[in-house]
Design a protein around this motif. Structure first.
Motif, PDB file in Angstrom:
ATOM      1  N   VAL A 279     -15.657 -58.770  12.443  1.00  0.00           N
ATOM      2  CA  VAL A 279     -17.100 -58.946  12.576  1.00  0.00           C
ATOM      3  C   VAL A 279     -17.557 -59.865  11.459  1.00  0.00           C
ATOM      4  O   VAL A 279     -17.251 -59.632  10.291  1.00  0.00           O
ATOM      5  CB  VAL A 279     -17.846 -57.593  12.488  1.00  0.00           C
ATOM      6  CG1 VAL A 279     -19.354 -57.814  12.544  1.00  0.00           C
ATOM      7  CG2 VAL A 279     -17.401 -56.663  13.617  1.00  0.00           C
ATOM      8  N   ALA A 280     -18.270 -60.921  11.828  1.00  0.00           N
ATOM      9  CA  ALA A 280     -18.793 -61.872  10.856  1.00  0.00           C
ATOM     10  C   ALA A 280     -20.284 -61.625  10.668  1.00  0.00           C
ATOM     11  O   ALA A 280     -21.017 -61.389  11.634  1.00  0.00           O
ATOM     12  CB  ALA A 280     -18.580 -63.306  11.352  1.00  0.00           C
ATOM     13  N   TYR A 281     -20.716 -61.673   9.419  1.00  0.00           N
ATOM     14  CA  TYR A 281     -22.134 -61.608   9.098  1.00  0.00           C
ATOM     15  C   TYR A 281     -22.579 -63.022   8.762  1.00  0.00           C
ATOM     16  O   TYR A 281     -21.998 -63.679   7.904  1.00  0.00           O
ATOM     17  CB  TYR A 281     -22.380 -60.662   7.912  1.00  0.00           C
ATOM     18  CG  TYR A 281     -22.206 -59.215   8.289  1.00  0.00           C
ATOM     19  CD1 TYR A 281     -23.290 -58.449   8.677  1.00  0.00           C
ATOM     20  CD2 TYR A 281     -20.949 -58.628   8.272  1.00  0.00           C
ATOM     21  CE1 TYR A 281     -23.121 -57.115   9.044  1.00  0.00           C
ATOM     22  CE2 TYR A 281     -20.769 -57.308   8.634  1.00  0.00           C
ATOM     23  CZ  TYR A 281     -21.859 -56.559   9.009  1.00  0.00           C
ATOM     24  OH  TYR A 281     -21.695 -55.246   9.382  1.00  0.00           O
ATOM     25  N   MET A 282     -23.605 -63.487   9.470  1.00  0.00           N
ATOM     26  CA  MET A 282     -24.082 -64.863   9.346  1.00  0.00           C
ATOM     27  C   MET A 282     -25.557 -64.855   8.902  1.00  0.00           C
ATOM     28  O   MET A 282     -26.277 -63.893   9.152  1.00  0.00           O
ATOM     29  CB  MET A 282     -23.999 -65.565  10.698  1.00  0.00           C
ATOM     30  CG  MET A 282     -22.685 -65.401  11.439  1.00  0.00           C
ATOM     31  SD  MET A 282     -21.311 -66.272  10.709  1.00  0.00           S
ATOM     32  CE  MET A 282     -21.675 -67.916  11.222  1.00  0.00           C
ATOM     33  N   LYS A 283     -25.979 -65.963   8.257  1.00  0.00           N
ATOM     34  CA  LYS A 283     -27.386 -66.117   7.908  1.00  0.00           C
ATOM     35  C   LYS A 283     -27.772 -67.583   8.064  1.00  0.00           C
ATOM     36  O   LYS A 283     -26.941 -68.472   8.020  1.00  0.00           O
ATOM     37  CB  LYS A 283     -27.677 -65.646   6.498  1.00  0.00           C
ATOM     38  CG  LYS A 283     -27.211 -66.586   5.399  1.00  0.00           C
ATOM     39  CD  LYS A 283     -27.682 -66.117   4.036  1.00  0.00           C
ATOM     40  CE  LYS A 283     -27.340 -67.164   2.989  1.00  0.00           C
ATOM     41  NZ  LYS A 283     -27.837 -66.804   1.675  1.00  0.00           N
ATOM     42  N   ARG A 284     -29.076 -67.792   8.273  1.00  0.00           N
ATOM     43  CA  ARG A 284     -29.632 -69.142   8.243  1.00  0.00           C
ATOM     44  C   ARG A 284     -31.102 -69.026   7.859  1.00  0.00           C
ATOM     45  O   ARG A 284     -31.720 -67.976   8.018  1.00  0.00           O
ATOM     46  CB  ARG A 284     -29.476 -69.870   9.569  1.00  0.00           C
ATOM     47  CG  ARG A 284     -30.323 -69.365  10.702  1.00  0.00           C
ATOM     48  CD  ARG A 284     -30.107 -70.210  11.944  1.00  0.00           C
ATOM     49  NE  ARG A 284     -30.797 -69.609  13.088  1.00  0.00           N
ATOM     50  CZ  ARG A 284     -30.714 -70.059  14.319  1.00  0.00           C
ATOM     51  NH1 ARG A 284     -29.972 -71.117  14.593  1.00  0.00           N
ATOM     52  NH2 ARG A 284     -31.353 -69.463  15.299  1.00  0.00           N
TER      53      ARG A 284
END
Length: 52
Positions: free
Chosen positions: A43-48
């Protein structure tokens, strides 16, 4: 002040680069990768930055 939005993304081990490249093309930055619910998944945690 900078505002962020976040997403959790299931990653299949055999397609990790392709999945991350697709999200990166949409402006998402990888924050962390953790083990998923089964051995073949992460599971990847991403932000923008959130648009105003």
């Amino acid at each position: 002040m900078t505002k962020w939005e976040y997403a959790t993304v299931p990653l299949l081990i055999h397609a990790t680069k392709q999945i991350l490249d697709n999200w990166g093309a949409d402006g998402w930055e990888l924050v962390q990768v953790v083990p998923g619910p089964n051995p073949e998944q992460l599971v990847a945690y991403m932000k923008r930055q959130k648009e105003a």
